[in-house]
Design an enzyme around this catalytic site. Structure first.
Site, mmCIF file in Angstrom:
data_model
loop_
_atom_site.group_PDB
_atom_site.id
_atom_site.type_symbol
_atom_site.label_atom_id
_atom_site.label_comp_id
_atom_site.label_asym_id
_atom_site.label_seq_id
_atom_site.Cartn_x
_atom_site.Cartn_y
_atom_site.Cartn_z
ATOM 1 N N ASN A 7 41.401 41.611 35.686
ATOM 2 C CA ASN A 7 41.024 40.967 36.943
ATOM 3 C C ASN A 7 42.274 40.855 37.832
ATOM 4 O OD1 ASN A 7 40.653 38.878 38.909
ATOM 5 N ND2 ASN A 7 38.772 38.298 37.847
ATOM 6 N N ASP A 9 42.389 39.751 41.030
ATOM 7 C CA ASP A 9 42.222 38.847 42.176
ATOM 8 C C ASP A 9 43.536 38.203 42.597
ATOM 9 O OD1 ASP A 9 39.514 39.304 42.076
ATOM 10 O OD2 ASP A 9 39.008 37.373 41.178
ATOM 11 N N HIS A 10 44.357 37.817 41.587
ATOM 12 C CA HIS A 10 45.543 37.031 41.941
ATOM 13 C C HIS A 10 46.688 37.866 42.508
ATOM 14 C CE1 HIS A 10 43.488 33.519 41.014
ATOM 15 N NE2 HIS A 10 43.377 33.757 39.723
ATOM 16 N N ARG A 18 50.575 35.195 52.556
ATOM 17 C CA ARG A 18 51.291 35.557 53.785
ATOM 18 C C ARG A 18 50.447 36.399 54.733
ATOM 19 N NH1 ARG A 18 56.971 34.803 53.527
ATOM 20 N NH2 ARG A 18 57.151 32.795 52.512
ATOM 21 N N HIS A 43 36.648 39.811 42.329
ATOM 22 C CA HIS A 43 35.627 38.861 42.771
ATOM 23 C C HIS A 43 35.706 38.764 44.293
ATOM 24 C CE1 HIS A 43 33.937 34.450 42.331
ATOM 25 N NE2 HIS A 43 33.231 35.195 43.162
ATOM 26 N N ARG A 45 34.805 36.800 47.049
ATOM 27 C CA ARG A 45 34.272 35.455 47.306
ATOM 28 C C ARG A 45 33.813 35.355 48.754
ATOM 29 N NH1 ARG A 45 36.105 31.403 43.290
ATOM 30 N NH2 ARG A 45 35.216 29.948 44.781
ATOM 31 N N ARG A 49 39.097 34.355 49.885
ATOM 32 C CA ARG A 49 40.424 33.761 49.669
ATOM 33 C C ARG A 49 41.411 34.742 49.030
ATOM 34 N NH1 ARG A 49 39.258 29.334 44.968
ATOM 35 N NH2 ARG A 49 37.784 28.608 46.531
ATOM 36 N N HIS A 50 40.888 35.729 48.302
ATOM 37 C CA HIS A 50 41.827 36.728 47.754
ATOM 38 C C HIS A 50 41.367 38.160 48.068
ATOM 39 C CE1 HIS A 50 39.038 36.068 44.459
ATOM 40 N NE2 HIS A 50 39.656 35.012 43.979
ATOM 41 N N GLU A 70 32.605 41.009 40.584
ATOM 42 C CA GLU A 70 32.005 39.686 40.364
ATOM 43 C C GLU A 70 31.490 39.202 41.701
ATOM 44 O OE1 GLU A 70 35.082 37.195 38.916
ATOM 45 O OE2 GLU A 70 35.204 38.217 36.999
ATOM 46 N N THR A 100 39.004 27.839 40.732
ATOM 47 C CA THR A 100 38.533 29.093 40.147
ATOM 48 C C THR A 100 37.099 28.870 39.696
ATOM 49 O OG1 THR A 100 38.941 30.760 38.421
ATOM 50 C CG2 THR A 100 39.476 28.490 37.863
ATOM 51 N N THR A 101 36.445 29.924 39.202
ATOM 52 C CA THR A 101 35.052 29.789 38.779
ATOM 53 C C THR A 101 34.940 28.692 37.722
ATOM 54 O OG1 THR A 101 34.964 32.178 39.049
ATOM 55 C CG2 THR A 101 33.053 31.134 38.032
ATOM 56 N N GLU A 151 28.283 38.020 29.980
ATOM 57 C CA GLU A 151 29.693 37.651 29.823
ATOM 58 C C GLU A 151 29.728 36.168 29.487
ATOM 59 O OE1 GLU A 151 32.574 38.922 32.793
ATOM 60 O OE2 GLU A 151 33.921 37.279 32.233
ATOM 61 N N HIS A 191 37.414 34.331 30.954
ATOM 62 C CA HIS A 191 37.870 33.128 31.667
ATOM 63 C C HIS A 191 38.824 32.312 30.807
ATOM 64 C CE1 HIS A 191 38.108 29.973 34.615
ATOM 65 N NE2 HIS A 191 37.570 30.826 35.442
ATOM 66 N N GLY A 213 42.422 37.836 33.774
ATOM 67 C CA GLY A 213 43.162 37.954 35.025
ATOM 68 C C GLY A 213 44.441 37.159 35.096
ATOM 69 N N HIS A 214 44.307 35.848 35.191
ATOM 70 C CA HIS A 214 45.449 35.001 35.521
ATOM 71 C C HIS A 214 46.626 35.184 34.577
ATOM 72 C CE1 HIS A 214 47.741 31.191 35.887
ATOM 73 N NE2 HIS A 214 47.501 31.400 37.167
HETATM 74 N N1 PXP Z 1 35.404 36.531 34.157
HETATM 75 C C1 PXP Z 1 34.846 35.904 35.216
HETATM 76 C C2 PXP Z 1 33.368 35.986 35.375
HETATM 77 C C3 PXP Z 1 35.630 35.223 36.155
HETATM 78 O O1 PXP Z 1 35.052 34.621 37.210
HETATM 79 C C4 PXP Z 1 37.026 35.209 36.000
HETATM 80 C C5 PXP Z 1 37.898 34.534 37.010
HETATM 81 O O2 PXP Z 1 37.737 35.129 38.242
HETATM 82 C C6 PXP Z 1 37.580 35.877 34.885
HETATM 83 C C7 PXP Z 1 36.737 36.511 33.964
HETATM 84 C C8 PXP Z 1 39.050 35.922 34.639
HETATM 85 O O3 PXP Z 1 39.498 34.633 34.370
HETATM 86 P P1 PXP Z 1 41.056 34.369 34.199
HETATM 87 O O4 PXP Z 1 41.694 34.659 35.519
HETATM 88 O O5 PXP Z 1 41.123 32.932 33.810
HETATM 89 O O6 PXP Z 1 41.539 35.303 33.138
#
Ligand code: PXP
Length: 243
Positions: A7, A9-10, A18, A43, A45, A49-50, A70, A100-101, A151, A191, A213-214
């Site tokens: 993931n 997103d970050h 910025r 994702h 959104r 936001r990202h 997502e 976050t979700t 999931e 997650h 992701g994170h």
């Molecule tokens: N799966 C889903 C459905 C999510 O919404 C997210 C966060 O966007 C993730 C996985 C990844 O989560 P994390 O960033 O905590 O690894």
């Protein structure tokens, strides 16, 4: 085998801090794939936001493996998904104020909206996944509605503080995983997974895909994304080897 969906997103979160052009999630996706990612997860959104619409369009063209989008049940986002046609769409809950979700999508309470979103995604030929709690009613509902995959939300497991709570949550995920497979759906999870807690989840029988992701993006700050992905993939593959 088990697949790692990275993931990114970050990466986009840093860019949006910025509102500039860097770091580019499209570049990040290529690095993640070179590190062994089996898929790229993003994702889109409603508050953008990202990930931005431009990212979704470009990633659809550049991701070599699987693009997992997502999305919430919002009409406008489902319409974008149907136009872009990711390889997989994962329906998730979304609240504007959340960091976050938070938790899984309640597809029992939101049955009608979920059914309609799913109909549109399936009509567009997109494989569907439901991001839900490891809960019997939710899993049975995923089967009834016709999702191809589930999931399981691993956030409660990831946040568990003491050993007994961790063991309890792992047991919940294991039993939920059994039910998902018994009902003929593919088993995914995600997650809050990181370099410490992923192995136990990867060992769950039939676990086919983890979306992370994170933690990977955080590690990438120090070792680079390609290596961060490769390290996570190695943990997962070794875990499957010792199932
Ligand atoms: N799966 C889903 C459905 C999510 O919404 C997210 C966060 O966007 C993730 C996985 C990844 O989560 P994390 O960033 O905590 O690894």
């Amino acid at each position: 085998m088990i697949e790692l969906g990275v993931n990114i997103d970050h990466v986009a979160t840093i860019r949006q801090a910025r509102k500039t052009y860097e770091p580019d999630p499209v570049w990040a996706a290529a690095e993640a794939e070179l590190g062994g990612a089996d898929g790229i997860t993003i994702h889109l959104r409603e508050d953008r936001r990202h990930i931005q619409d431009r990212d979704v369009r470009l990633l659809r063209e550049t991701v070599a493996r699987k693009l997992n989008l997502e999305l919430s049940l919002a009409d406008s986002i489902v319409a974008i998904a149907c136009g872009v046609k990711p390889d997989q769409a994962t329906l998730v809950p979304e609240k504007r104020e959340e960091v976050t979700t938070e938790g899984g999508l309640d597809i029992v309470a939101q049955a009608a909206r979920t059914r309609e979103a799913l109909r549109r995604l399936h009509d567009a030929g997109i494989v569907s996944s439901a991001f839900i709690e490891p809960d019997t009613k939710q899993i049975e509902q995923a089967r009834t509605l016709g999702f191809a995959a589930v999931e399981l939300h691993t956030g409660t497991y990831a946040n568990a503080k003491d050993e007994s709570a961790v063991a309890r949550e792992l047991q919940r995920l294991t039993e939920a995983g059994e039910l998902v497979r018994k009902l003929g759906m593919k088993l995914h999870a995600g997650h809050g997974l990181n370099y410490h807690n992923t192995v136990a989840v990867a060992k769950i029988a039939g676990m086919a895909e983890l979306n992370i992701g994170h933690s990977i993006v955080s590690r990438a700050v120090f070792v680079g994304l390609r290596q961060a992905v490769a390290e996570m993939k190695r943990l997962m593959v070794d875990a499957v080897g010792s199932r």
